[in-house]
Write an enzyme that holds these catalytic residues in place. Structure first.
Site, short mmCIF file in Angstrom:
data_model
loop_
_atom_site.label_atom_id
_atom_site.label_comp_id
_atom_site.label_asym_id
_atom_site.label_seq_id
_atom_site.Cartn_x
_atom_site.Cartn_y
_atom_site.Cartn_z
N SER A 44 -36.51 -32.51 -34.51
CA SER A 44 -36.25 -31.45 -33.54
C SER A 44 -35.42 -30.31 -34.10
O SER A 44 -35.49 -29.18 -33.59
CB SER A 44 -35.54 -32.04 -32.31
OG SER A 44 -34.38 -32.76 -32.69
N HIS A 251 -28.33 -29.74 -29.74
CA HIS A 251 -29.28 -29.07 -30.62
C HIS A 251 -28.88 -27.61 -30.79
O HIS A 251 -28.22 -27.03 -29.92
CB HIS A 251 -30.70 -29.15 -30.05
CG HIS A 251 -31.33 -30.49 -30.22
ND1 HIS A 251 -31.14 -31.52 -29.33
CD2 HIS A 251 -32.15 -30.97 -31.19
CE1 HIS A 251 -31.82 -32.58 -29.74
NE2 HIS A 251 -32.44 -32.28 -30.87
#
Length: 269
Positions: A44, A251
């Site tokens: 990711s 993230h």
């Protein structure tokens, strides 16, 4: 003496950097990039989760033009660009599902992988929801995995890449530290938990850098680029816990991709 594709690629980039102050240098650098076949692999952090603007055709992989591989490709116009990085990918997922575009013609490969193997998501969930002692114990468990099991898994991925793309320049990127210690956060995790999580990220990066070097690959440490932009810094390039979109948690934001990962990747070339 005939240079390998990887050596010729490195030489052309160095020459381009020396000549950038001249029009000829700029033209040479553009021509060098245009001749490249680039493949972006990984999890990711490479697909761009957290940056938004996802390509609907990528489905659950959540690839976005705001991710560093797509940003680099847009700026450099390589002759081909294959983007197979996928949210949630572990080492075996990369090997099984992402290597199709690699070939003897591939010049450049980028990759982030290992965090999911080490249980990153479970570590963060444990630390957010459970006690400090349980959090630190879970981080230590992940570090033991990084010491005992992850090196062999990374070897498998790195060897598979070299087998399919023997002449490619391979850049393996690491993960940022997540927290600024002594920062602006007044709630949430304790400072001991934040230190433990940062230490876990450093541990993972060190192991990944060692395995990458042993395969002749370049490791790009993103920690310096993210320094001053961690969670609790007041200018974070990382999402903290996002209860509305839990997958974005921990993230990089779009700014983290363009200001953190992209320069780190570019600097490794």
């Amino acid at each position: 003496m005939k240079l390998s594709r990887a050596a010729a690629f490195s030489t052309s980039l160095l020459l381009g950097a020396v000549l950038t102050l001249t029009g000829a240098g700029a033209a040479h650098a553009t021509a060098s990039a245009a001749a490249l076949d680039y493949v972006a692999l990984g999890d990711s952090y490479s697909s761009g989760v957290g940056a938004g603007g996802y390509d609907s055709s990528s489905g659950d992989c959540k690839r976005t033009p705001r991710a560093y591989p797509a940003l680099w490709a847009a700026a450099n116009s390589p002759s081909s660009f294959a983007f197979t990085a996928c949210s949630g990918a572990r080492t075996n997922d990369v090997t099984a599902n992402q290597l199709g575009p690699l070939s003897t013609a591939t010049d450049l490969v980028s990759l982030t992988v290992g965090g999911n193997d080490a249980g990153f998501a479970d570590v963060m969930t444990t630390c957010v929801l459970q006690s400090e002692a349980t959090c630190i114990a879970r981080v230590n468990e992940a570090k033991r995995y990084v010491d005992t099991t992850l090196p062999g898994r990374l070897d498998s991925v790195y060897s598979a890449i070299r087998s399919k793309a023997p002449s490619a320049r391979v850049v393996v990127l690491g993960y940022p530290r997540f927290y600024k210690i002594g920062g602006s956060c007044i709630a949430g995790l304790s400072e001991n938990e934040r230190r433990a999580i940062n230490g876990g990220a450093d541990h993972l990066n060190a192991a990944t850098a060692k395995r990458a070097a042993d395969h002749g690959y370049t490791f790009a440490d993103v920690t310096p680029a993210f320094t001053g932009h961690e969670i609790c810094s007041g200018a974070s390039w990382l999402h903290s816990v996002n209860w509305l979109n839990i997958g974005d948690s921990y993230h990089p934001t779009a700014a983290g991709q363009s200001g953190g990962y992209l320069p780190s990747f570019r600097g490794a070339l």
